[in-house]
Enzyme design. Structure first.
Site, PDB file in Angstrom:
ATOM      1  N   HIS A 160       0.826  -1.222   0.000  1.00 47.73           N
ATOM      2  CA  HIS A 160       0.000   0.000   0.000  1.00 47.73           C
ATOM      3  C   HIS A 160       0.853   1.263   0.000  1.00 47.73           C
ATOM      4  CE1 HIS A 160      -3.615  -2.315   0.427  1.00 47.73           C
ATOM      5  NE2 HIS A 160      -3.250  -2.833   1.591  1.00 47.73           N
ATOM      6  N   HIS A 198      -6.092  -7.355  -0.674  1.00 47.07           N
ATOM      7  CA  HIS A 198      -6.287  -5.922  -0.897  1.00 47.07           C
ATOM      8  C   HIS A 198      -5.505  -5.451  -2.124  1.00 47.07           C
ATOM      9  CE1 HIS A 198      -6.804  -6.632   3.493  1.00 47.07           C
ATOM     10  NE2 HIS A 198      -7.847  -5.845   3.320  1.00 47.07           N
ATOM     11  N   ASP A 285      -4.501 -13.151   3.027  1.00 47.15           N
ATOM     12  CA  ASP A 285      -5.759 -12.672   3.610  1.00 47.15           C
ATOM     13  C   ASP A 285      -6.957 -12.972   2.706  1.00 47.15           C
ATOM     14  OD1 ASP A 285      -4.551 -10.843   1.896  1.00 47.15           O
ATOM     15  OD2 ASP A 285      -4.688  -9.144   3.272  1.00 47.15           O
TER      16      ASP A 285
HETATM   17  C1  OKP Z   1      -2.983  -4.447   4.444  1.00 48.17           C
HETATM   18  B1  OKP Z   1      -2.612  -5.580   3.500  1.00 48.17           B
HETATM   19  C2  OKP Z   1     -10.488  -3.465   8.795  1.00 48.17           C
HETATM   20  C3  OKP Z   1      -9.754  -2.239   8.310  1.00 48.17           C
HETATM   21  C4  OKP Z   1      -8.626  -2.616   7.443  1.00 48.17           C
HETATM   22  C5  OKP Z   1      -6.523  -1.699   6.507  1.00 48.17           C
HETATM   23  C6  OKP Z   1      -6.235  -2.987   5.853  1.00 48.17           C
HETATM   24  C7  OKP Z   1      -4.822  -3.019   5.356  1.00 48.17           C
HETATM   25  C8  OKP Z   1      -4.444  -4.306   4.729  1.00 48.17           C
HETATM   26  N1  OKP Z   1     -11.883  -3.241   9.018  1.00 48.17           N
HETATM   27  N2  OKP Z   1      -7.740  -1.536   7.210  1.00 48.17           N
HETATM   28  O1  OKP Z   1      -3.034  -5.404   2.171  1.00 48.17           O
HETATM   29  O2  OKP Z   1      -2.992  -6.880   3.944  1.00 48.17           O
HETATM   30 ZN    ZN Z   2      -4.153  -7.413   2.415  1.00 49.91          ZN
END
Ligand code: OKP
Ligand code: ZN
Length: 343
Positions: A160, A198, A285
């Site tokens: 990110h 993500h 994830d």
């Molecule tokens: C980082 B990576 C949960 C909020 C999530 C940020 C997620 C970041 C993911 N309700 N906020 O891509 O695994």
């Molecule tokens: Zn992620």
């Protein structure tokens, strides 16, 4: 394959994060890396080696120099200011505000250099960021030296983080750093395959106008999933980078049947590009029990993911990104790697 790991990641811990109007313990916690390391050992994936130290020059090839120089100053400046808790932004220069004038207060500068409140600093955060960067580059060197593949057990993750901003638990974009490093070492083309749940908005931003790094993302549709403001299918690259960015946004509930069809398409694009090396942004994830995600991959799907990537027949660097079902994170991440090794 060999794993590169640093215990310094553990100093980046105890964070809180904002979820649905409440401040809760952070999902991106040190036990994640420890579970993965334990599984690398119990599955006998291969030796676990310490990273070598690197200068920040390779980071500045993909990030703004002022941004990289800012990161180590955050915690000391936060301390100087006498602020309690972890260092976290609270104001962002969005539409209608000036985004070109860095303010002179550490809490404001954090907003200047981020897109959300999800990348927070504690005492050990900079050392963890630096160790994660060193882990990525050290693993990259193994593949450059002729290993078929290597595993960079990076923590914190990176995808990110953009050229001049952090966010979403990410500070330095490890996958982008190693991709650029391969180019600087003479690779003509590098492909990045981001399988984290993500969208890798930072990596996409960094390479958006380039044709020498192919960027492919499989992820939750940003219409309803973080990071919300990038990752749509119509983002195909710009300028000479047009046609070298591919997004596969997918709906909540997506399981292996649909997900693997997207991977198949993605792999065909990677093969057609004929890169010298593939960098996999490895987030697990996508798992059905992940606490912050909505896909439905099963533990038995991850070795199949690794097998498919192995079928490309290309030198491959796996760079750890997300995955928050801590009990199963090692099974799933190492599942990809053993699937690759056994293919
Ligand atoms: C980082 B990576 C949960 C909020 C999530 C940020 C997620 C970041 C993911 N309700 N906020 O891509 O695994
Ligand atoms: Zn992620």
């Amino acid at each position: 394959m060999k794993t590169i790991f640093s215990p310094l990641h553990a100093g980046h811990g105890g964070q809180m994060e904002l979820v649905s109007g409440q401040i809760v313990p952070g999902f991106e916690k040190p036990s994640r890396a420890e579970f993965i390391k334990a599984r690398v050992e119990s599955e006998k994936l291969g030796p676990i080696l310490a990273p070598k130290e690197h200068s920040l020059d390779a980071a500045k090839r993909v990030h703004a120099s002022d941004y990289i120089d800012f990161l180590p100053t955050v915690w000391p400046e936060w301390q100087n200011a006498g602020f309690p808790g972890s260092a976290m932004a609270f104001t962002w220069p969005t539409r209608g505000l000036r985004g070109d004038v860095p303010p002179k207060r550490i809490d404001a500068l954090l907003g200047y250099y981020s897109f959300d409140a999800g990348a927070t600093f504690v005492k050990g955060t900079w050392d963890a960021i630096k160790s994660s960067y060193d882990v990525g580059l050290t693993a990259a060197e193994l593949v450059k030296a002729g290993e078929r593949a290597a595993f960079a057990l990076c923590r914190p993750p990176g995808h990110h983080a953009g050229a001049a901003f952090m966010g979403g638990y990410c500070f330095i974009n490890n996958a982008a750093v190693v991709a650029q490093w391969y180019r600087d070492q003479g690779a003509a083309r590098v492909a990045i395959l981001d399988v984290d749940y993500h969208h890798g908005n930072g990596t996409q931003e960094i390479f958006y106008e380039r044709d020498d790094v192919l960027m492919i993302n499989l992820h939750g549709d940003p219409m309803t999933e973080y990071p919300f403001f990038l990752g749509h299918a119509d983002e195909r690259g710009a300028g000479k980078g047009e046609g070298f960015n591919h997004n596969y946004p997918m709906q909540p509930g997506t399981a292996w049947d649909k997900w693997s069809a997207a991977l198949e398409d993605a792999c065909a694009k990677v093969a057609a590009y004929a890169p010298d090396v593939v960098v996999v942004s490895l987030g697990v994830d996508t798992f059905e029990k992940d606490p912050i995600s909505q896909f439905k991959l099963k533990s038995s799907d991850y070795p199949r993911m690794g097998e498919r990537i192995a079928k490309l027949g290309l030198p491959t660097l796996f760079v750890m990104e997300g995955g928050y079902a801590v009990e199963e994170i090692g099974i799933n991440a190492v599942g990809v790697l053993t699937g690759f090794d056994n293919a």
